[in-house]
Design an enzyme around this catalytic site. Structure first.
Site, mmCIF file in Angstrom:
data_model
loop_
_atom_site.group_PDB
_atom_site.id
_atom_site.type_symbol
_atom_site.label_atom_id
_atom_site.label_comp_id
_atom_site.label_asym_id
_atom_site.label_seq_id
_atom_site.Cartn_x
_atom_site.Cartn_y
_atom_site.Cartn_z
ATOM 1 C CD GLU A 167 0.087 1.836 8.064
ATOM 2 O OE1 GLU A 167 -0.720 2.116 7.177
ATOM 3 O OE2 GLU A 167 1.252 1.483 7.827
ATOM 4 C CD GLU A 178 2.399 -2.987 8.024
ATOM 5 O OE1 GLU A 178 2.489 -2.246 7.024
ATOM 6 O OE2 GLU A 178 1.317 -3.292 8.551
HETATM 7 C C1 GCO Z 1 -0.224 -0.658 5.673
HETATM 8 C C2 GCO Z 1 -0.864 -1.881 6.003
HETATM 9 C C3 GCO Z 1 -0.542 -3.042 5.144
HETATM 10 C C4 GCO Z 1 -0.146 -2.772 3.716
HETATM 11 C C5 GCO Z 1 1.306 -2.424 3.548
HETATM 12 C C6 GCO Z 1 1.710 -2.139 2.119
HETATM 13 O O1 GCO Z 1 0.699 -0.358 6.362
HETATM 14 O O2 GCO Z 1 -0.643 0.012 4.743
HETATM 15 O O3 GCO Z 1 -0.560 -2.192 7.314
HETATM 16 O O4 GCO Z 1 -1.745 -3.686 5.239
HETATM 17 O O5 GCO Z 1 -0.417 -3.882 2.958
HETATM 18 O O6 GCO Z 1 1.634 -1.303 4.279
HETATM 19 O O7 GCO Z 1 1.008 -1.034 1.647
#
Ligand code: GCO
Length: 477
Positions: A198, A387
């Site tokens: 990200e 994710e």
């Molecule tokens: C993100 C990160 C994670 C976060 C998750 C929840 O995508 O922000 O990869 O580290 O913890 O997304 O916010």
């Protein structure tokens, strides 16, 4: 990032009408999903990131990272919490990976801490740091869990951040060196790689929004970091390609649909601008499409940082694109706000569904829409959901956590993924964020996104009902 932080950032940045719900989704209502629906080769996993779980912040030659520095000195994180101990994964990785095995989880996405590997950022390699990830990887392999390695999940040695981090063009060299060290050391054992997690989050929240490390509030920093992070994706991809035989190389992006409040044209325009920043800005140059300046003229400030040859070097042919979706945002015009000229509407106004601890609307159709959007690029070969997950207030009752909302969330999002897959999109895998509760950046430890609960006082792990469901789902046909 919480909704409040998004608001702050959108307010600094400049940031809808509900699209009709996806009609096709209705077809799936009532159908129970099975693992086999997704095909034999579909990768199932859970994800974590180094700073969020490891602790051991100054152990075995590790230097201070930008997140160590940020949490120790800037006091911007809720309750002044830090990742100093976190889930103590640095010591407990063996039992944690055994727990994953017990839960039938076939793949584990984790990240490495640059400050363990190269404490000075560049130069001398810290063998103890290298060895730690060897042990983690070996343990995964022993337990028959496929390691998926993210090179950069937001933490870098503070010595580099002090020199400007991603705002400094030197970063391109530093990053190449770091990824090369990783690829050379772990390439025999690890075949699945993600370069950067990200880029939007650390450029926007870190350099412009001031809520993540390093905590600056500067458009200048934002624009330069965007270009260097975009370049970093391809530079890292090439470093892995050059050093790892048969590597499966991807990089991961925030992905969320934007709608205009009440479908008003002026709000739809805001949604379009937010879409450029959040979804399009980092991927399009990599695919050879350049920065989407036409749709957001302010990006000329990013283009300004392009040097000779960058147009070529910014491209890379990724084997897969990781998309990370949790919600969507409905946008409303507010002329005063720079850049996006609008803000997200409070999700309570747009949905009767649950809102997560992060202030995010539960919106399963969002993942379907994001998959469609990213898959529509001709250069995207395969999509992996790297994710997806939800934070809800968990309660321990007699040693159990009945987190039915989280289980429902995962099931509903999986249905939407299946829907996109049935339409012929090549979707290769799904990773739940997160394996266990952990340090949620600016929010500290309150949000609980794990399918395993962590008691931070005792470091006890409890498999939540969602984790039990996942493990049963994975054992099924
Ligand atoms: C993100 C990160 C994670 C976060 C998750 C929840 O995508 O922000 O990869 O580290 O913890 O997304 O916010």
């Amino acid at each position: 990032m919480t909704r409040e932080n998004y608001l702050k950032i959108m307010a600094a940045l400049g940031a809808g009408a509900l699209l009709p719900q996806n009609l096709l989704a209705e077809l799936l209502t009532g159908e129970e999903i099975k693992r086999s629906d997704f095909g034999k080769d579909f990768v199932w996993g859970t994800a974590t990131a180094a700073y969020q779980i490891e602790g051991g912040w100054n152990e075995d030659g590790k230097s201070e990272s930008n997140w160590d520095y940020f949490t120790h000195h800037k006091h911007k994180v809720k309750n002044h919490e830090t990742g100093d101990v976190a889930d103590d994964f640095y010591r407990r990785y063996e039992s944690d990976i055994e727990l994953m095995r017990k839960m039938n989880i076939p793949a584990y996405r984790f990240s490495t801490a640059w400050s363990r590997i190269l404490p000075n950022g560049t130069g001398i390699v810290n063998q103890k740091g290298i060895d730690f990830y060897h042990r983690v990887i070996d343990k995964c392999l022993k337990e028959n869990i496929e390691p998926w390695l993210t090179c950069y999940h937001w933490d870098m040695p503070q010595v580099l951040e002090a020199k400007g981090g991603w705002t400094n063009r030197e970063m391109l060299k530093w990053f190449e060196e770091y990824v090369t060290v990783l690829a050379k050391n772990y390439g025999d054992k690890v075949k699945n790689w993600m370069v950067i997690n990200e880029p939007l989050s650390f450029t926007l929240a870190g350099y412009l929004g001031g809520v993540n490390a390093p905590g600056t509030v500067s458009f200048k920093n934002f624009y330069s970091s965007i270009h260097h992070a975009t370049m970093g994706q391809s530079i890292g991809g090439r470093a892995i390609r050059a050093n790892v035989k048969n590597a499966n190389i991807g990089t991961t992006f925030v992905a969320m649909p934007f709608d205009g409040w009440k479908n008003k044209p002026i709000n739809n325009e805001v949604a379009k601008r937010a879409d450029v920043i959040i979804n399009r800005m980092f991927i399009e140059p990599v695919l050879g499409m350049g920065y989407p300046v036409k749709d957001l003229p302010a990006l000329k400030h990013v283009v300004k940082h392009m040097k000779e040859d960058d147009e070529q070097k910014i491209k890379f042919d990724f084997d897969f694109i990781g998309i990370q979706n949790y919600t969507r945002m409905v946008m409303k015009s507010l002329a005063l706000i720079p850049l996006i000229h609008g803000l997200p509407v409070n999700p309570k106004k747009v949905t009767t569904q649950d809102i997560t601890q992060m202030g995010w609307e539960v919106y399963p159709e969002g993942i379907y829409r994001s998959i469609k959007q990213f898959a529509a690029y001709p250069g995207v070969k395969k999509i992996i959901i790297t994710e997806n997950g939800a934070g809800f207030d968990d309660v321990v009752i007699n040693g159990e956590v009945h987190d039915s909302k989280r289980t429902q969330y995962i099931k509903d999002y999986l249905k939407q993924i299946l829907l996109a897959k049935r339409e012929g999109i090549d979707i290769g895998g799904y990773f739940i964020w997160s394996f266990m509760d952990n340090f949620e950046w600016a929010e500290g430890y309150r949000p609980q996104l794990g399918i395993v609960r962590v008691d931070y006082k005792t470091q006890e792990r409890i498999i939540k009902d969602s984790g039990k469901w996942y493990s049963e789902f994975l054992s099924g046909k």
